[in-house]
Design a protein around this motif. Structure first.
Motif, PDB file in Angstrom:
ATOM      1  N   UNK A 195       0.820  -1.203   0.000  1.00  0.00           N
ATOM      2  CA  UNK A 195       0.000   0.000   0.000  1.00  0.00           C
ATOM      3  C   UNK A 195       0.858   1.260   0.000  1.00  0.00           C
ATOM      4  N   UNK A 196       1.853   1.286   0.857  1.00  0.00           N
ATOM      5  CA  UNK A 196       2.705   2.470   0.955  1.00  0.00           C
ATOM      6  C   UNK A 196       3.447   2.703  -0.357  1.00  0.00           C
ATOM      7  N   UNK A 197       3.905   1.637  -0.975  1.00  0.00           N
ATOM      8  CA  UNK A 197       4.570   1.767  -2.279  1.00  0.00           C
ATOM      9  C   UNK A 197       3.611   2.337  -3.319  1.00  0.00           C
ATOM     10  N   UNK A 198       2.356   1.942  -3.258  1.00  0.00           N
ATOM     11  CA  UNK A 198       1.356   2.440  -4.198  1.00  0.00           C
ATOM     12  C   UNK A 198       1.046   3.918  -3.974  1.00  0.00           C
ATOM     13  N   UNK A 199       1.004   4.340  -2.724  1.00  0.00           N
ATOM     14  CA  UNK A 199       0.567   5.694  -2.395  1.00  0.00           C
ATOM     15  C   UNK A 199       1.681   6.727  -2.420  1.00  0.00           C
ATOM     16  N   UNK A 200       2.887   6.330  -2.111  1.00  0.00           N
ATOM     17  CA  UNK A 200       3.979   7.292  -1.970  1.00  0.00           C
ATOM     18  C   UNK A 200       4.261   8.008  -3.288  1.00  0.00           C
ATOM     19  N   UNK A 201       4.472   9.294  -3.220  1.00  0.00           N
ATOM     20  CA  UNK A 201       4.773  10.093  -4.408  1.00  0.00           C
ATOM     21  C   UNK A 201       5.634  11.279  -3.990  1.00  0.00           C
ATOM     22  N   UNK A 202       6.246  11.973  -4.932  1.00  0.00           N
ATOM     23  CA  UNK A 202       7.197  13.029  -4.566  1.00  0.00           C
ATOM     24  C   UNK A 202       6.596  14.214  -3.816  1.00  0.00           C
ATOM     25  N   UNK A 203       5.287  14.399  -3.881  1.00  0.00           N
ATOM     26  CA  UNK A 203       4.660  15.576  -3.295  1.00  0.00           C
ATOM     27  C   UNK A 203       3.950  15.282  -1.982  1.00  0.00           C
ATOM     28  N   UNK A 204       3.417  14.080  -1.855  1.00  0.00           N
ATOM     29  CA  UNK A 204       2.662  13.659  -0.670  1.00  0.00           C
ATOM     30  C   UNK A 204       3.295  12.341  -0.253  1.00  0.00           C
ATOM     31  N   UNK A 205       4.250  12.425   0.690  1.00  0.00           N
ATOM     32  CA  UNK A 205       5.059  11.252   1.021  1.00  0.00           C
ATOM     33  C   UNK A 205       4.377  10.382   2.089  1.00  0.00           C
ATOM     34  N   UNK A 206       4.567   9.072   1.946  1.00  0.00           N
ATOM     35  CA  UNK A 206       4.068   8.104   2.908  1.00  0.00           C
ATOM     36  C   UNK A 206       5.197   7.183   3.327  1.00  0.00           C
ATOM     37  N   UNK A 207       5.135   6.668   4.549  1.00  0.00           N
ATOM     38  CA  UNK A 207       6.117   5.700   5.018  1.00  0.00           C
ATOM     39  C   UNK A 207       5.448   4.674   5.922  1.00  0.00           C
ATOM     40  N   UNK A 208       5.888   3.432   5.816  1.00  0.00           N
ATOM     41  CA  UNK A 208       5.330   2.357   6.639  1.00  0.00           C
ATOM     42  C   UNK A 208       5.962   2.381   8.026  1.00  0.00           C
ATOM     43  N   UNK A 209       5.145   2.142   9.059  1.00  0.00           N
ATOM     44  CA  UNK A 209       5.646   2.042  10.426  1.00  0.00           C
ATOM     45  C   UNK A 209       5.086   0.771  11.054  1.00  0.00           C
ATOM     46  N   UNK A 210       5.843   0.212  11.975  1.00  0.00           N
ATOM     47  CA  UNK A 210       5.453  -1.068  12.577  1.00  0.00           C
ATOM     48  C   UNK A 210       4.324  -0.919  13.591  1.00  0.00           C
ATOM     49  N   UNK A 211       4.252   0.236  14.262  1.00  0.00           N
ATOM     50  CA  UNK A 211       3.198   0.449  15.265  1.00  0.00           C
ATOM     51  C   UNK A 211       2.674   1.872  15.103  1.00  0.00           C
ATOM     52  N   UNK A 212       1.485   2.009  14.578  1.00  0.00           N
ATOM     53  CA  UNK A 212       0.913   3.317  14.296  1.00  0.00           C
ATOM     54  C   UNK A 212       0.251   3.945  15.523  1.00  0.00           C
ATOM     55  N   UNK A 213      -0.070   3.154  16.539  1.00  0.00           N
ATOM     56  CA  UNK A 213      -0.914   3.637  17.630  1.00  0.00           C
ATOM     57  C   UNK A 213      -0.301   4.779  18.440  1.00  0.00           C
ATOM     58  N   UNK A 214       0.984   4.721  18.848  1.00  0.00           N
ATOM     59  CA  UNK A 214       1.546   5.879  19.566  1.00  0.00           C
ATOM     60  C   UNK A 214       1.545   7.147  18.712  1.00  0.00           C
ATOM     61  N   UNK A 215       1.760   6.999  17.407  1.00  0.00           N
ATOM     62  CA  UNK A 215       1.760   8.158  16.519  1.00  0.00           C
ATOM     63  C   UNK A 215       0.357   8.731  16.372  1.00  0.00           C
ATOM     64  N   UNK A 216      -0.643   7.857  16.360  1.00  0.00           N
ATOM     65  CA  UNK A 216      -2.033   8.323  16.332  1.00  0.00           C
ATOM     66  C   UNK A 216      -2.329   9.170  17.566  1.00  0.00           C
ATOM     67  N   UNK A 217      -1.887   8.695  18.705  1.00  0.00           N
ATOM     68  CA  UNK A 217      -2.114   9.438  19.939  1.00  0.00           C
ATOM     69  C   UNK A 217      -1.387  10.775  19.941  1.00  0.00           C
ATOM     70  N   UNK A 218      -0.120  10.757  19.524  1.00  0.00           N
ATOM     71  CA  UNK A 218       0.638  12.015  19.515  1.00  0.00           C
ATOM     72  C   UNK A 218      -0.026  13.041  18.610  1.00  0.00           C
ATOM     73  N   UNK A 219      -0.423  12.605  17.405  1.00  0.00           N
ATOM     74  CA  UNK A 219      -1.059  13.541  16.470  1.00  0.00           C
ATOM     75  C   UNK A 219      -2.431  13.979  16.983  1.00  0.00           C
ATOM     76  N   UNK A 220      -3.162  13.069  17.633  1.00  0.00           N
ATOM     77  CA  UNK A 220      -4.470  13.441  18.177  1.00  0.00           C
ATOM     78  C   UNK A 220      -4.332  14.533  19.231  1.00  0.00           C
TER      79      UNK A 220
END
Length: 287
Positions: free
Chosen positions: A143-168
């Motif tokens: 999925x990340x390979x499909x979505x990543x592009x030079x203008x809107x970058x994406x990266x895969x992470x092993x555990x998204x939950x702490x990042x969800x909390x930080x951003x929330x």
């Protein structure tokens, strides 16, 4: 085909960028149309494209990206019940994945800002690569390979939950303080009083996160807030955009959800600013 549910400023910008990256993309919206002309204003260039538009009935087997407001997730999940494609939530808030039970499901933490600057014109500023993690499924890297592009970058992470909390937590600050002050995201690196309010809210929310099992330091959350504030100086947070346009906001999945999860923990400033923002939103609703 990549399907994007939600033709707001994030959805439109991403659709154009995926188009420029050579992907087939369709914007999904309630109002049918054959195509939508969109111009994305970036710091160094403009991207223009006519993006194919469809409805939920047109969704096929490609990945489904949801950029619509999170309060619509329950209704969207019902419509996607029989869709076998992976679903990626590009939304803010806590608990927003709960309505989705049948699909491969992934969450993306948005580290970009985007706002409309006239009809069919979106002003977009990237902050950092947007992390994507698995809620349920085994297609993350693809999925990340499909979505990543030079203008809107994406990266895969092993555990998204702490990042969800930080951003929330960061969004609790931005999405209440900025609308109440009627100001842009840069206020926190420009104004010491606004930053002091942000620090008190961060203290409250970090304690709630810790009680939920996510140990985030106050300093790392503040650093993230200031990083976003500097890089999105002049941009308006989505809640302020929604209030000005008379649309519902996502404040219930931010401040209100933190308050709900807090139990007996003190969250008076997070509660008060969230409630004031909710009142302001309701007073400005046009539908």
């Amino acid at each position: 085909m990549i399907y994007i549910i939600g033709a707001g400023a994030i959805g439109q910008a991403l659709a154009v960028m995926l188009h420029y990256a050579g992907k087939e993309v369709m914007l999904i919206r309630r109002t049918p149309a054959r195509s939508l002309p969109i111009t994305v204003q970036l710091p160094a260039e403009n991207l223009e494209a006519n993006i194919l538009v469809g409805t939920l009935a047109d969704i096929g087997h490609g990945p489904v990206l949801i950029t619509a407001k999170s309060f619509a997730n329950a209704a969207i999940a019902v419509k996607l019940r029989d869709v076998k494609a992976p679903v990626v939530l590009l939304q803010n808030g806590l608990g927003i994945e709960a309505p989705f039970s049948n699909q491969s499901l992934y969450r993306c933490v948005l580290l970009v800002t985007s706002q409309f600057d006239g009809e069919g014109v979106v002003r977009f500023k990237p902050v950092s690569a947007c992390p994507v993690g698995t809620i349920r499924g085994n297609q993350l890297d693809e999925l990340v390979k499909t979505l990543d592009n030079p203008w809107f970058r994406f990266e895969a992470v092993s555990d998204i939950h702490p990042l969800v909390w930080k951003k929330a937590i960061v969004n609790c600050v931005f999405n209440s303080v900025c609308p109440l002050l009627e100001t842009d995201n840069g206020i926190f690196h420009r104004n010491a009083q606004a930053l002091a309010i942000a620090r008190r809210m961060i203290d409250e929310c970090a304690a709630v996160a810790a009680a939920q099992g996510f140990s985030l330091t106050v300093q790392e959350i503040e650093d993230s807030l200031l990083h976003i504030s500097r890089l999105s100086d002049g941009q308006f947070i989505s809640t302020l955009q929604d209030i000005r346009e008379g649309r519902p906001t996502e404040i219930d999945t931010l401040n209100a959800e933190i308050v709900r999860l807090a139990g007996k923990l003190p969250v008076s400033e997070t509660r008060l600013l969230g409630e004031l923002t909710a009142i302001k939103s309701k007073l400005n609703l046009t539908t």
